[in-house]
Write a protein that holds these residues in place. Structure first.
Motif, short mmCIF file in Angstrom:
data_model
loop_
_atom_site.label_atom_id
_atom_site.label_comp_id
_atom_site.label_asym_id
_atom_site.label_seq_id
_atom_site.Cartn_x
_atom_site.Cartn_y
_atom_site.Cartn_z
N ALA A 237 -8.18 10.51 -2.38
CA ALA A 237 -7.27 9.54 -2.97
C ALA A 237 -5.82 10.03 -2.92
O ALA A 237 -4.90 9.25 -2.64
CB ALA A 237 -7.67 9.24 -4.41
N ASP A 238 -5.61 11.32 -3.18
CA ASP A 238 -4.26 11.87 -3.14
C ASP A 238 -3.67 11.80 -1.73
O ASP A 238 -2.49 11.48 -1.56
CB ASP A 238 -4.27 13.32 -3.62
N ASP A 239 -4.48 12.11 -0.72
CA ASP A 239 -3.99 12.04 0.66
C ASP A 239 -3.66 10.60 1.05
O ASP A 239 -2.66 10.35 1.75
CB ASP A 239 -5.04 12.61 1.62
N LEU A 240 -4.48 9.65 0.61
CA LEU A 240 -4.20 8.24 0.91
C LEU A 240 -2.93 7.77 0.19
O LEU A 240 -2.13 7.02 0.76
CB LEU A 240 -5.38 7.37 0.50
N ASP B 191 2.74 6.18 0.32
CA ASP B 191 4.11 6.37 -0.17
C ASP B 191 5.08 6.76 0.95
O ASP B 191 6.29 6.58 0.81
CB ASP B 191 4.13 7.45 -1.25
N SER B 192 4.53 7.32 2.03
CA SER B 192 5.42 7.75 3.14
C SER B 192 6.08 6.59 3.84
O SER B 192 7.13 6.74 4.47
CB SER B 192 4.61 8.58 4.14
N GLY B 193 5.46 5.40 3.76
CA GLY B 193 6.02 4.23 4.41
C GLY B 193 5.96 4.26 5.92
O GLY B 193 6.65 3.48 6.60
N GLU C 119 -1.89 -3.23 7.39
CA GLU C 119 -3.08 -3.41 8.23
C GLU C 119 -3.71 -2.06 8.57
O GLU C 119 -4.94 -1.92 8.61
CB GLU C 119 -2.73 -4.17 9.51
N TYR C 120 -2.87 -1.09 8.83
CA TYR C 120 -3.34 0.26 9.13
C TYR C 120 -4.14 0.81 7.93
O TYR C 120 -5.25 1.32 8.08
CB TYR C 120 -2.14 1.16 9.43
N LEU C 121 -3.56 0.68 6.74
CA LEU C 121 -4.21 1.19 5.54
C LEU C 121 -5.53 0.47 5.26
O LEU C 121 -6.51 1.09 4.85
CB LEU C 121 -3.28 1.05 4.34
N ALA C 122 -5.55 -0.84 5.48
CA ALA C 122 -6.77 -1.61 5.25
C ALA C 122 -7.88 -1.15 6.19
O ALA C 122 -9.04 -0.99 5.78
CB ALA C 122 -6.49 -3.10 5.44
#
Length: 230
Positions: A113-116, A121-123, A128-131
């Motif tokens: 979860a921390d890495d995600l 937050d990095s933007g 779509e990538y995150l999904a």
């Protein structure tokens, strides 16, 4: 910001109060620094100079530091509770079944979860990538029927190391760097037994401050004799 799971220390502290609600102290033997104390139900603990051993259904642990181990635990308790790190250093023997530390699925999930969260937050990636990344994570690690069983430490870490999300053309793949992940937490049994030590010593101290009935009777007789002679 991801919500962190309730710590093992807090969960054990809450459960310990329930488990020991009806426990009582019985002083089986007391001769100087040799004390045989029983806290029931269900366990018992045995003490002798220079060593404190707690043994029962929640495991067996032996500590050694000073001649008077009750005094040692009183002085080294952390804010009235177990000093897990320091007391671990004073262990002569730990329970062979669970030891002091054990794999924590909660910690593994927290690292993921921390890495995600850091990636989000990095933007640098799209929604779509995150999904797509989260969907693949569910399939391989976090879903109800994942490819890897993360209840097992070895399989969980193998799954994390081999995980790779490959999005569409022109986008960077995503992998986890788990080389510095610590997924081992305090063993439930060890924390529970440390709470039992704090509880047991406090119960012993309270019992020592209560005069026995015989002492009260003798005190009353003395007061009566003094009053009669006045």
């Amino acid at each position: 910001m991801t919500k962190k799971p309730v710590s093992v220390e807090q969960r054990v502290a809450d459960r310990f109060k329930l488990d020991t609600a009806k426990h009582k102290l019985t002083v089986l033997h007391e001769d100087g620094l040799y004390r045989h104390l029983r806290y029931a139900n269900p366990g018992d603990s045995s003490h002798w100079p220079g060593t404190l051993t707690i043994r029962g259904d929640m495991g067996s642990y032996t500590f050694s530091r000073t001649q008077d181990m009750l005094d040692f635990f009183r002085r080294s308790a952390w804010d009235g509770g177990p000093n897990l790190q320091y007391w671990e250093e004073k262990l002569d023997a730990a329970d062979t079944r669970v030891g002091v530390r054990e794999y924590s699925e909660d910690l593994l999930r927290q690292h993921i979860a921390d890495d995600l969260a850091e990636l989000t937050d990095s933007g640098t990636v799209t929604a779509e990538y995150l999904a797509g990344l989260r969907e693949e994570l569910d399939d391989e690690l976090l879903g109800e029927l994942p490819m890897w069983c993360i209840e097992d430490e070895g399989e969980a870490l193998a799954g994390v190391r081999q995980f790779e999300y490959r999005p569409g053309a022109g986008e960077e793949p995503f992998t986890f760097d788990s080389t510095e992940w610590d997924v081992r937490d305090w063993a439930w049994h060890y924390v529970w037994c440390c709470h039992a030590i704090v509880w047991g010593i406090a119960a012993y101290d309270r019992a020592k401050t209560i005069p026995p009935v015989a002492a009260l009777a003798a005190e009353a007789e003395l007061v009566t004799a003094i009053a009669a002679s006045a």
